[in-house]
Scaffold this motif. Structure first.
Motif, PDB file in Angstrom:
ATOM      1  N   VAL A 178       0.821  -1.207   0.000  1.00 37.83           N
ATOM      2  CA  VAL A 178       0.000   0.000   0.000  1.00 37.83           C
ATOM      3  C   VAL A 178       0.863   1.269   0.000  1.00 37.83           C
ATOM      4  CG1 VAL A 178      -0.315   0.108   2.502  1.00 37.83           C
ATOM      5  CG2 VAL A 178      -2.062   1.017   1.011  1.00 37.83           C
ATOM      6  N   TRP A 179       2.007   1.227   0.634  1.00 37.58           N
ATOM      7  CA  TRP A 179       2.864   2.414   0.701  1.00 37.58           C
ATOM      8  C   TRP A 179       3.411   2.765  -0.681  1.00 37.58           C
ATOM      9  CZ3 TRP A 179       3.274  -1.473   4.399  1.00 37.58           C
ATOM     10  CH2 TRP A 179       2.785  -1.120   5.650  1.00 37.58           C
ATOM     11  N   LYS A 180       3.787   1.752  -1.431  1.00 36.96           N
ATOM     12  CA  LYS A 180       4.301   2.006  -2.776  1.00 36.96           C
ATOM     13  C   LYS A 180       3.207   2.610  -3.663  1.00 36.96           C
ATOM     14  CE  LYS A 180       7.726  -1.686  -2.798  1.00 36.96           C
ATOM     15  NZ  LYS A 180       8.116  -2.956  -3.437  1.00 36.96           N
ATOM     16  N   TYR A 181       2.014   2.075  -3.558  1.00 40.99           N
ATOM     17  CA  TYR A 181       0.917   2.571  -4.386  1.00 40.99           C
ATOM     18  C   TYR A 181       0.573   4.015  -4.019  1.00 40.99           C
ATOM     19  CZ  TYR A 181      -3.312   2.482  -7.180  1.00 40.99           C
ATOM     20  OH  TYR A 181      -4.260   2.759  -8.119  1.00 40.99           O
ATOM     21  N   ILE A 182       0.481   4.305  -2.731  1.00 37.15           N
ATOM     22  CA  ILE A 182       0.201   5.680  -2.292  1.00 37.15           C
ATOM     23  C   ILE A 182       1.312   6.616  -2.743  1.00 37.15           C
ATOM     24  CG2 ILE A 182      -0.028   7.176  -0.266  1.00 37.15           C
ATOM     25  CD1 ILE A 182      -1.399   4.830   1.154  1.00 37.15           C
ATOM     26  N   TYR A 183       2.535   6.162  -2.641  1.00 39.58           N
ATOM     27  CA  TYR A 183       3.710   6.957  -3.028  1.00 39.58           C
ATOM     28  C   TYR A 183       3.621   7.386  -4.491  1.00 39.58           C
ATOM     29  CZ  TYR A 183       8.754   7.770  -3.844  1.00 39.58           C
ATOM     30  OH  TYR A 183       9.969   8.285  -4.181  1.00 39.58           O
ATOM     31  N   ILE A 184       3.368   6.445  -5.370  1.00 35.63           N
ATOM     32  CA  ILE A 184       3.335   6.752  -6.798  1.00 35.63           C
ATOM     33  C   ILE A 184       2.106   7.572  -7.152  1.00 35.63           C
ATOM     34  CG2 ILE A 184       3.208   5.748  -9.104  1.00 35.63           C
ATOM     35  CD1 ILE A 184       5.977   5.581  -7.710  1.00 35.63           C
TER      36      ILE A 184
ATOM     37  N   THR B 254      14.301   3.787   1.675  1.00 40.41           N
ATOM     38  CA  THR B 254      13.680   2.715   0.901  1.00 40.41           C
ATOM     39  C   THR B 254      12.923   3.212  -0.329  1.00 40.41           C
ATOM     40  OG1 THR B 254      11.691   2.782   2.297  1.00 40.41           O
ATOM     41  CG2 THR B 254      13.422   1.224   2.912  1.00 40.41           C
ATOM     42  N   MET B 255      12.585   4.503  -0.398  1.00 37.39           N
ATOM     43  CA  MET B 255      11.758   4.977  -1.516  1.00 37.39           C
ATOM     44  C   MET B 255      12.451   5.959  -2.456  1.00 37.39           C
ATOM     45  SD  MET B 255       8.046   5.489   0.168  1.00 37.39           S
ATOM     46  CE  MET B 255       6.926   4.113   0.215  1.00 37.39           C
ATOM     47  N   CYS B 256      13.505   6.593  -2.022  1.00 37.85           N
ATOM     48  CA  CYS B 256      14.108   7.631  -2.860  1.00 37.85           C
ATOM     49  C   CYS B 256      15.552   7.348  -3.259  1.00 37.85           C
ATOM     50  CB  CYS B 256      14.049   8.980  -2.136  1.00 37.85           C
ATOM     51  SG  CYS B 256      12.384   9.597  -1.909  1.00 37.85           S
ATOM     52  N   LYS B 257      16.242   6.525  -2.552  1.00 35.48           N
ATOM     53  CA  LYS B 257      17.667   6.303  -2.812  1.00 35.48           C
ATOM     54  C   LYS B 257      17.895   5.209  -3.844  1.00 35.48           C
ATOM     55  CE  LYS B 257      20.285   8.563   0.235  1.00 35.48           C
ATOM     56  NZ  LYS B 257      21.536   9.135   0.048  1.00 35.48           N
ATOM     57  N   ASP B 258      18.994   5.324  -4.561  1.00 37.64           N
ATOM     58  CA  ASP B 258      19.519   4.286  -5.456  1.00 37.64           C
ATOM     59  C   ASP B 258      18.516   3.801  -6.506  1.00 37.64           C
ATOM     60  OD1 ASP B 258      21.904   4.379  -4.004  1.00 37.64           O
ATOM     61  OD2 ASP B 258      21.165   2.892  -2.569  1.00 37.64           O
TER      62      ASP B 258
END
Length: 138
Positions: free
Chosen positions: A3-9, A82-86
């Protein structure tokens, strides 16, 4: 997929449509997700204080700041890592775009956002009215 990935995008896409291209789009979307996590964390800390007899927050101001702001800062740094790096943003975006059940994830993410806000408001209300039963007396 979570759910975090979906909300993020999705927040990234909505923000980009409203504001336009900005240099901090990825970071702003990550801040939205980490703010939801922080609200959930603050609600848990508030309920824990109520269950232990309402001693922590009103009597220990330094511990209050350390728990609330320190925890939020740690959550923010973990989400950033976990969401912005690399190149994580591109991997997450590709994963969300290839997801076949977009309606399911859209409903689930909306429910998560509403649950988080409701849980935080309920915990603050119950703590302020001292309606949380004391289970452990310290």
């Amino acid at each position: 997929m979570n759910v975090w990935k979906y909300i993020y995008i999705k927040f990234f896409e909505i923000r980009r449509k409203i504001i336009g291209k900005d240099g901090a789009d990825e970071y702003a979307a990550m801040l939205f997700v980490s703010s939801l996590d922080s609200l959930l964390y603050w609600g848990i800390i508030t309920f824990t204080d109520g269950f232990t007899g309402y001693h922590l927050l009103p009597e220990h101001k330094f511990l209050y700041v350390l728990l609330f702001l320190g925890g939020a800062l740690i959550i923010d740094r973990l989400r950033y890592r976990t969401m912005c790096k690399d190149g994580a943003f591109e991997r997450i975006k590709k994963e969300v775009e290839e997801e076949p059940r977009k309606i399911y994830w859209g409903i689930f993410s909306l429910l998560y956002i509403l649950f988080t806000l409701a849980f935080f408001i309920l915990s603050m209300y119950l703590w302020a009215k001292k309606m949380i039963p004391v289970l452990v007396s310290l």
